[in-house]
Design a protein around this motif. Sequence first.
Motif, PDB file in Angstrom:
ATOM      1  N   GLY A   1       0.836  -1.199   0.000  1.00 20.24           N
ATOM      2  CA  GLY A   1       0.000   0.000   0.000  1.00 20.24           C
ATOM      3  C   GLY A   1       0.863   1.238   0.000  1.00 20.24           C
ATOM      4  N   TYR A   2       0.280   2.309   0.493  1.00 26.68           N
ATOM      5  CA  TYR A   2       0.952   3.608   0.495  1.00 26.68           C
ATOM      6  C   TYR A   2       1.044   4.059   1.940  1.00 26.68           C
ATOM      7  N   GLY A   3       2.249   3.996   2.512  1.00 34.87           N
ATOM      8  CA  GLY A   3       2.407   4.359   3.915  1.00 34.87           C
ATOM      9  C   GLY A   3       1.515   3.482   4.783  1.00 34.87           C
ATOM     10  N   ARG A   4       0.679   4.133   5.559  1.00 38.39           N
ATOM     11  CA  ARG A   4      -0.176   3.361   6.464  1.00 38.39           C
ATOM     12  C   ARG A   4      -1.428   2.833   5.789  1.00 38.39           C
ATOM     13  N   SER A   5      -1.663   3.276   4.562  1.00 34.93           N
ATOM     14  CA  SER A   5      -2.894   2.859   3.905  1.00 34.93           C
ATOM     15  C   SER A   5      -2.647   1.598   3.062  1.00 34.93           C
ATOM     16  N   GLN A   6      -3.051   0.467   3.629  1.00 35.84           N
ATOM     17  CA  GLN A   6      -2.832  -0.806   2.941  1.00 35.84           C
ATOM     18  C   GLN A   6      -3.877  -0.990   1.843  1.00 35.84           C
ATOM     19  N   VAL A   7      -3.427  -1.439   0.669  1.00 36.35           N
ATOM     20  CA  VAL A   7      -4.321  -1.591  -0.487  1.00 36.35           C
ATOM     21  C   VAL A   7      -4.444  -3.054  -0.907  1.00 36.35           C
ATOM     22  N   LEU A   8      -3.334  -3.791  -0.882  1.00 38.27           N
ATOM     23  CA  LEU A   8      -3.362  -5.197  -1.294  1.00 38.27           C
ATOM     24  C   LEU A   8      -3.330  -6.088  -0.051  1.00 38.27           C
TER      25      LEU A   8
ATOM     26  N   PRO B   1       3.042   1.910 -17.572  1.00 38.32           N
ATOM     27  CA  PRO B   1       2.083   2.479 -16.626  1.00 38.32           C
ATOM     28  C   PRO B   1       0.977   3.242 -17.332  1.00 38.32           C
ATOM     29  N   GLN B   2      -0.078   3.491 -16.584  1.00 36.01           N
ATOM     30  CA  GLN B   2      -1.225   4.225 -17.130  1.00 36.01           C
ATOM     31  C   GLN B   2      -0.779   5.617 -17.577  1.00 36.01           C
ATOM     32  N   GLU B   3      -0.010   6.269 -16.714  1.00 35.98           N
ATOM     33  CA  GLU B   3       0.480   7.595 -17.079  1.00 35.98           C
ATOM     34  C   GLU B   3       1.931   7.494 -17.513  1.00 35.98           C
TER      35      GLU B   3
ATOM     36  N   GLU C   1      -7.377  -3.711 -17.558  1.00 34.21           N
ATOM     37  CA  GLU C   1      -8.270  -3.086 -18.547  1.00 34.21           C
ATOM     38  C   GLU C   1      -9.645  -2.760 -17.967  1.00 34.21           C
ATOM     39  N   GLN C   2     -10.165  -1.605 -18.390  1.00 31.87           N
ATOM     40  CA  GLN C   2     -11.565  -1.278 -18.071  1.00 31.87           C
ATOM     41  C   GLN C   2     -12.500  -1.907 -19.101  1.00 31.87           C
ATOM     42  N   HIS C   3     -11.979  -2.108 -20.320  1.00 31.94           N
ATOM     43  CA  HIS C   3     -12.777  -2.771 -21.354  1.00 31.94           C
ATOM     44  C   HIS C   3     -12.762  -4.263 -21.079  1.00 31.94           C
TER      45      HIS C   3
ATOM     46  N   GLY D   1     -11.342  -5.410 -12.243  1.00 26.54           N
ATOM     47  CA  GLY D   1     -11.813  -4.953 -10.932  1.00 26.54           C
ATOM     48  C   GLY D   1     -12.317  -3.532 -11.045  1.00 26.54           C
ATOM     49  N   ARG D   2     -13.201  -3.151 -10.153  1.00 24.57           N
ATOM     50  CA  ARG D   2     -13.764  -1.802 -10.224  1.00 24.57           C
ATOM     51  C   ARG D   2     -12.689  -0.769  -9.856  1.00 24.57           C
ATOM     52  N   ASN D   3     -13.016   0.497 -10.078  1.00 25.22           N
ATOM     53  CA  ASN D   3     -12.091   1.578  -9.740  1.00 25.22           C
ATOM     54  C   ASN D   3     -11.704   1.477  -8.268  1.00 25.22           C
ATOM     55  N   GLY D   4     -10.409   1.584  -8.022  1.00 24.08           N
ATOM     56  CA  GLY D   4      -9.935   1.578  -6.650  1.00 24.08           C
ATOM     57  C   GLY D   4      -9.730   0.184  -6.070  1.00 24.08           C
ATOM     58  N   ALA D   5      -9.937  -0.861  -6.871  1.00 28.27           N
ATOM     59  CA  ALA D   5      -9.800  -2.234  -6.362  1.00 28.27           C
ATOM     60  C   ALA D   5      -8.355  -2.569  -6.012  1.00 28.27           C
ATOM     61  N   GLY D   6      -7.405  -1.891  -6.689  1.00 29.71           N
ATOM     62  CA  GLY D   6      -5.991  -2.138  -6.388  1.00 29.71           C
ATOM     63  C   GLY D   6      -5.183  -2.626  -7.579  1.00 29.71           C
ATOM     64  N   LYS D   7      -5.740  -2.533  -8.783  1.00 25.59           N
ATOM     65  CA  LYS D   7      -5.066  -3.071  -9.974  1.00 25.59           C
ATOM     66  C   LYS D   7      -3.748  -2.339 -10.270  1.00 25.59           C
ATOM     67  N   THR D   8      -3.810  -1.007 -10.254  1.00 27.73           N
ATOM     68  CA  THR D   8      -2.602  -0.223 -10.528  1.00 27.73           C
ATOM     69  C   THR D   8      -1.565  -0.449  -9.437  1.00 27.73           C
ATOM     70  N   THR D   9      -2.029  -0.513  -8.206  1.00 25.37           N
ATOM     71  CA  THR D   9      -1.115  -0.756  -7.081  1.00 25.37           C
ATOM     72  C   THR D   9      -0.441  -2.119  -7.244  1.00 25.37           C
ATOM     73  N   LEU D  10      -1.186  -3.098  -7.721  1.00 18.88           N
ATOM     74  CA  LEU D  10      -0.605  -4.427  -7.955  1.00 18.88           C
ATOM     75  C   LEU D  10       0.516  -4.338  -8.992  1.00 18.88           C
TER      76      LEU D  10
ATOM     77  N   ASP E   1      -0.989  -1.144 -18.059  1.00 19.25           N
ATOM     78  CA  ASP E   1      -2.084  -0.564 -17.267  1.00 19.25           C
ATOM     79  C   ASP E   1      -2.966   0.269 -18.191  1.00 19.25           C
ATOM     80  N   GLU E   2      -4.115  -0.277 -18.534  1.00 17.92           N
ATOM     81  CA  GLU E   2      -5.110   0.402 -19.384  1.00 17.92           C
ATOM     82  C   GLU E   2      -4.534   0.875 -20.722  1.00 17.92           C
ATOM     83  N   PRO E   3      -4.052  -0.066 -21.539  1.00 22.60           N
ATOM     84  CA  PRO E   3      -3.448   0.344 -22.817  1.00 22.60           C
ATOM     85  C   PRO E   3      -4.451   0.877 -23.841  1.00 22.60           C
TER      86      PRO E   3
HETATM   87  N1  LIG Z   1      -0.345   7.420  -4.291  1.00 21.19           N
HETATM   88  C1  LIG Z   1      -1.339   6.961  -3.510  1.00 21.19           C
HETATM   89  N2  LIG Z   1      -1.378   7.282  -2.195  1.00 21.19           N
HETATM   90  C2  LIG Z   1      -2.349   6.824  -1.390  1.00 21.19           C
HETATM   91  N3  LIG Z   1      -3.368   6.038  -1.803  1.00 21.19           N
HETATM   92  C3  LIG Z   1      -3.391   5.702  -3.101  1.00 21.19           C
HETATM   93  C4  LIG Z   1      -2.383   6.145  -4.022  1.00 21.19           C
HETATM   94  N4  LIG Z   1      -2.670   5.633  -5.238  1.00 21.19           N
HETATM   95  C5  LIG Z   1      -3.797   4.915  -5.092  1.00 21.19           C
HETATM   96  N5  LIG Z   1      -4.236   4.951  -3.816  1.00 21.19           N
HETATM   97  C6  LIG Z   1      -5.419   4.279  -3.277  1.00 21.19           C
HETATM   98  O1  LIG Z   1      -5.236   2.884  -3.416  1.00 21.19           O
HETATM   99  C7  LIG Z   1      -6.468   2.256  -3.726  1.00 21.19           C
HETATM  100  C8  LIG Z   1      -6.283   1.403  -4.972  1.00 21.19           C
HETATM  101  O2  LIG Z   1      -5.973   2.244  -6.075  1.00 21.19           O
HETATM  102  P1  LIG Z   1      -5.517   1.660  -7.473  1.00 21.19           P
HETATM  103  O3  LIG Z   1      -5.152   2.821  -8.327  1.00 21.19           O
HETATM  104  O4  LIG Z   1      -4.516   0.596  -7.274  1.00 21.19           O
HETATM  105  O5  LIG Z   1      -6.868   1.006  -7.980  1.00 21.19           O
HETATM  106  P2  LIG Z   1      -7.287   0.569  -9.444  1.00 21.19           P
HETATM  107  O6  LIG Z   1      -7.972  -0.727  -9.292  1.00 21.19           O
HETATM  108  O7  LIG Z   1      -6.106   0.610 -10.339  1.00 21.19           O
HETATM  109  O8  LIG Z   1      -8.320   1.689  -9.842  1.00 21.19           O
HETATM  110  P3  LIG Z   1      -8.567   2.460 -11.227  1.00 21.19           P
HETATM  111  O9  LIG Z   1      -9.327   1.503 -12.068  1.00 21.19           O
HETATM  112  O10 LIG Z   1      -9.365   3.636 -10.793  1.00 21.19           O
HETATM  113  O11 LIG Z   1      -7.221   2.823 -11.798  1.00 21.19           O
HETATM  114  C9  LIG Z   1      -7.498   3.360  -3.896  1.00 21.19           C
HETATM  115  O12 LIG Z   1      -8.237   3.438  -2.715  1.00 21.19           O
HETATM  116  C10 LIG Z   1      -6.650   4.593  -4.084  1.00 21.19           C
HETATM  117  O13 LIG Z   1      -7.312   5.719  -3.572  1.00 21.19           O
END
Ligand SMILES: Nc1ncnc2c1ncn2[C@@H]1O[C@H](COP(=O)(O)OP(=O)(O)OP(=O)(O)O)[C@@H](O)[C@H]1O
Length: 236
Positions: free
Chosen positions: A18-25, A90-92, A194-196, A42-51, A163-165
């Motif tokens: 995750g990011y600091g104290r905010s765990q995502v995976l 990456p996406q960006e 992918e979102q598609h 996975g839906r927005n925010g599921a953690g795909k980009t973080t993975l 990531d989202e090509p």
């Molecule tokens: N740099 C960051 N710092 C803190 N939290 C973050 C950061 N980037 C993402 N997050 C949080 O991590 C969680 C997962 O985000 P992530 O981008 O991995 O999801 P995603 O599945 O790729 O979503 P999307 O489809 O919107 O790209 C979300 O709650 C997001 O707010």
Amino acid sequence: MSDPMTSPLLEVADLEAGYGRSQVLFGLSLRVPPTGAVAILGRNGAGKTTLLKTLAGEIRPSSGTLRLAGEDVTAAPAERRARLGIGHVPQEHAIFARMSVRENLMLGAGPRADRQAIEEVLEFFPKLGARLGQTAATLSGGERKMLAIGRALLGKPRVLMLDEPTEGVWIGVIDEIAERLVDLSRRMSVILVEQHVELALTVAQAAYVIDRGTVALSGPADRVRNDPALLRLLAP
Ligand SMILES: Nc1ncnc2c1ncn2[C@@H]1O[C@H](COP(=O)(O)OP(=O)(O)OP(=O)(O)O)[C@@H](O)[C@H]1O
């Protein structure tokens, strides 16, 4: 596609990040075979980009393991993972608008990128070959994605993570990018966020659906497509 259960190229076990104290995976596990494409949905925010960022070594996991061809690379920094063959689009992705297409492409040319590798990329994406001398600012959304993918290919990846090509790509070019990904998946491992969803499940033979940072559904693409849980897992 080889059997992911017997011969994974990439093996992720119990990943927490995750990011600091905010765990995502949370305890995320997956296996990726040496060839073929795997969709990550996975839906927005599921953690795909973080993975993907964690697999690329940009985020250090707090626990879990990552093995590439049997070698434990969990502690390896991003540069070493790239050298070992983990490619990331990456996406960006950074495309420098005032630099030429050629100069942008060459940013991916490490010591291993030879003239032949560059020729191969230009044959693979003829639209780039035709515009090498122009500034990247003149490229369309689809051509920018091709440039980012081409640049990653110069690093000679064994696993190419995208990531989202198709984001920001005109609908008429989306199919072309999807076809190129199918081509690539015949000779390397492709991980596709992918979102598609339909496009991803057509390109990929296997899919993992991520929900709140862990795998909620996985299996062959056709089975995931027909699973009644899929719509619920993708609903906003
Ligand atoms: N740099 C960051 N710092 C803190 N939290 C973050 C950061 N980037 C993402 N997050 C949080 O991590 C969680 C997962 O985000 P992530 O981008 O991995 O999801 P995603 O599945 O790729 O979503 P999307 O489809 O919107 O790209 C979300 O709650 C997001 O707010």
